[in-house]
Design an enzyme around this catalytic site. Structure first.
Site, PDB file in Angstrom:
ATOM      1  N   LYS A  13       0.823  -1.219   0.000  1.00 48.73           N
ATOM      2  CA  LYS A  13       0.000   0.000   0.000  1.00 48.73           C
ATOM      3  C   LYS A  13       0.857   1.268   0.000  1.00 48.73           C
ATOM      4  O   LYS A  13       0.567   2.218  -0.733  1.00 48.73           O
ATOM      5  CB  LYS A  13      -0.929  -0.025   1.225  1.00 48.73           C
ATOM      6  N   ARG A  88     -10.681   4.302   9.264  1.00 51.32           N
ATOM      7  CA  ARG A  88     -10.413   2.947   9.754  1.00 51.32           C
ATOM      8  C   ARG A  88     -11.607   2.346  10.478  1.00 51.32           C
ATOM      9  O   ARG A  88     -11.552   1.193  10.884  1.00 51.32           O
ATOM     10  CB  ARG A  88      -9.231   2.963  10.721  1.00 51.32           C
ATOM     11  N   ARG A 122      11.447  -9.703   2.235  1.00 46.96           N
ATOM     12  CA  ARG A 122      11.596  -8.244   2.145  1.00 46.96           C
ATOM     13  C   ARG A 122      12.766  -7.733   2.973  1.00 46.96           C
ATOM     14  O   ARG A 122      12.922  -8.074   4.136  1.00 46.96           O
ATOM     15  CB  ARG A 122      10.302  -7.575   2.620  1.00 46.96           C
ATOM     16  N   ARG A 152      13.170  -5.535   8.540  1.00 50.67           N
ATOM     17  CA  ARG A 152      12.403  -4.723   9.493  1.00 50.67           C
ATOM     18  C   ARG A 152      12.127  -5.571  10.721  1.00 50.67           C
ATOM     19  O   ARG A 152      11.792  -6.752  10.595  1.00 50.67           O
ATOM     20  CB  ARG A 152      11.054  -4.354   8.869  1.00 50.67           C
ATOM     21  N   ARG A 163      -1.182  -8.399  12.860  1.00 52.37           N
ATOM     22  CA  ARG A 163      -1.594  -7.120  12.249  1.00 52.37           C
ATOM     23  C   ARG A 163      -2.622  -7.354  11.141  1.00 52.37           C
ATOM     24  O   ARG A 163      -3.563  -6.588  10.975  1.00 52.37           O
ATOM     25  CB  ARG A 163      -0.373  -6.365  11.708  1.00 52.37           C
TER      26      ARG A 163
HETATM   27  P1  AMP Z   1      -0.207   3.840  11.167  1.00 51.11           P
HETATM   28  O1  AMP Z   1       1.139   4.452  10.931  1.00 51.11           O
HETATM   29  O2  AMP Z   1      -1.174   4.110  10.051  1.00 51.11           O
HETATM   30  O3  AMP Z   1      -0.121   2.386  11.527  1.00 51.11           O
HETATM   31  O4  AMP Z   1      -0.819   4.581  12.458  1.00 51.11           O
HETATM   32  C1  AMP Z   1      -0.117   4.632  13.677  1.00 51.11           C
HETATM   33  C2  AMP Z   1      -1.088   4.837  14.829  1.00 51.11           C
HETATM   34  O5  AMP Z   1      -1.806   6.073  14.659  1.00 51.11           O
HETATM   35  C3  AMP Z   1      -2.191   3.794  14.934  1.00 51.11           C
HETATM   36  O6  AMP Z   1      -1.755   2.661  15.641  1.00 51.11           O
HETATM   37  C4  AMP Z   1      -3.266   4.542  15.702  1.00 51.11           C
HETATM   38  O7  AMP Z   1      -2.929   4.648  17.075  1.00 51.11           O
HETATM   39  C5  AMP Z   1      -3.151   5.942  15.096  1.00 51.11           C
HETATM   40  N1  AMP Z   1      -4.040   6.117  13.929  1.00 51.11           N
HETATM   41  C6  AMP Z   1      -3.674   6.381  12.635  1.00 51.11           C
HETATM   42  N2  AMP Z   1      -4.741   6.496  11.832  1.00 51.11           N
HETATM   43  C7  AMP Z   1      -5.824   6.314  12.636  1.00 51.11           C
HETATM   44  C8  AMP Z   1      -7.224   6.277  12.404  1.00 51.11           C
HETATM   45  N3  AMP Z   1      -7.747   6.489  11.183  1.00 51.11           N
HETATM   46  N4  AMP Z   1      -8.042   6.059  13.467  1.00 51.11           N
HETATM   47  C9  AMP Z   1      -7.552   5.869  14.700  1.00 51.11           C
HETATM   48  N5  AMP Z   1      -6.237   5.858  14.989  1.00 51.11           N
HETATM   49  C10 AMP Z   1      -5.369   6.075  13.976  1.00 51.11           C
END
Ligand code: AMP
Length: 211
Positions: A13, A88, A122, A152, A163
């Site tokens: 993505k 989300r 990866r 990673r 995940r």
């Molecule tokens: P990501 O880098 O997209 O995995 O986001 C890191 C963290 O940010 C997530 O684990 C959430 O704590 C928060 N977060 C990011 N986007 C959202 C969302 N749309 N709704 C709620 N929490 C979010």
């Protein structure tokens, strides 16, 4: 043009987001990045947000929607934006409808098996983050910046399986909400990077031709 990009972890993505934003000159809006920026600036909201992020919990809808709206006001959205990591939850998707007109919702689909075989192979550059397939390239140094290529720490079968399962549980209601809308398109994420990108571009381009 505004795009929502949805896809499981390690589905490619991020790579597709980069390619789409480059081609169509869109602003890449990752709510995860926006939140990390707020936390690093140590303002009023930062402490509360850090608590959620550190525990791997979602930030509550009412807070993330406010963060999202505020961020939208601060960025250049003239050419459009690509949303990565938002919405989300069903409530976020419903609220987004009143905030921004969305032209495309692309859901990248990939099975857990294909994702696991991808992460096993990866390696990424520790300096610039470029991903490589070890089998295909056999490199140890980044072709772009000369940085060291490493695995990673979260690219393990166990972490990725967790995940992936969390993602499936969570996005189910978002996909249900979008799946009958004409803006929604399913993309086969098991193909190569170029083939996935071609699927996305051909949908956008064929709409342009029929305009
Ligand atoms: P990501 O880098 O997209 O995995 O986001 C890191 C963290 O940010 C997530 O684990 C959430 O704590 C928060 N977060 C990011 N986007 C959202 C969302 N749309 N709704 C709620 N929490 C979010």
């Amino acid at each position: 043009m505004n795009i929502v990009l949805i896809g499981p972890p390690a589905s490619g993505k991020g790579t597709q987001a980069k390619l789409i934003c480059e081609k169509y000159n869109l602003f890449h809006l990752s709510t995860g990045d926006a939140i990390r920026k707020i936390i690093s600036e140590k303002g009023d909201l930062s402490h509360g947000l850090k608590g959620f992020v550190d525990k791997g919990l979602l930030v509550p809808d009412e807070i993330i929607v406010e963060v999202f709206k505020k961020y939208l006001n601060e960025i250049d959205t003239q050419n459009g934006i690509l949303l990565d990591g938002f919405p989300r939850t069903l409530s976020q998707a419903q609220q987004l409808k009143d905030i921004l007109k969305i032209d495309y919702i692309f859901e990248i689909r990939a099975s857990l098996d294909s994702i696991i075989s991808r992460i096993e192979d990866r390696i990424i550059c520790e300096k610039c983050g470029t991903n490589y397939s070890f089998k295909k390239k056999g490199l140890s140094i980044c072709e772009r910046c000369g940085g060291k290529l490493v695995k990673r720490s979260d690219d393990t079968t166990e972490i990725v399986t967790n995940r992936y399962n969390d993602y499936t549980k969570l996005t189910h209601s978002v996909i249900d909400y979008y799946k009958n809308k004409q803006e929604y398109h399913q993309i086969d994420g098991e193909k190569s990077v170029n083939e996935v990108f071609d699927q996305i571009c051909s949908i956008i381009e064929s709409d342009k031709e029929s305009e």
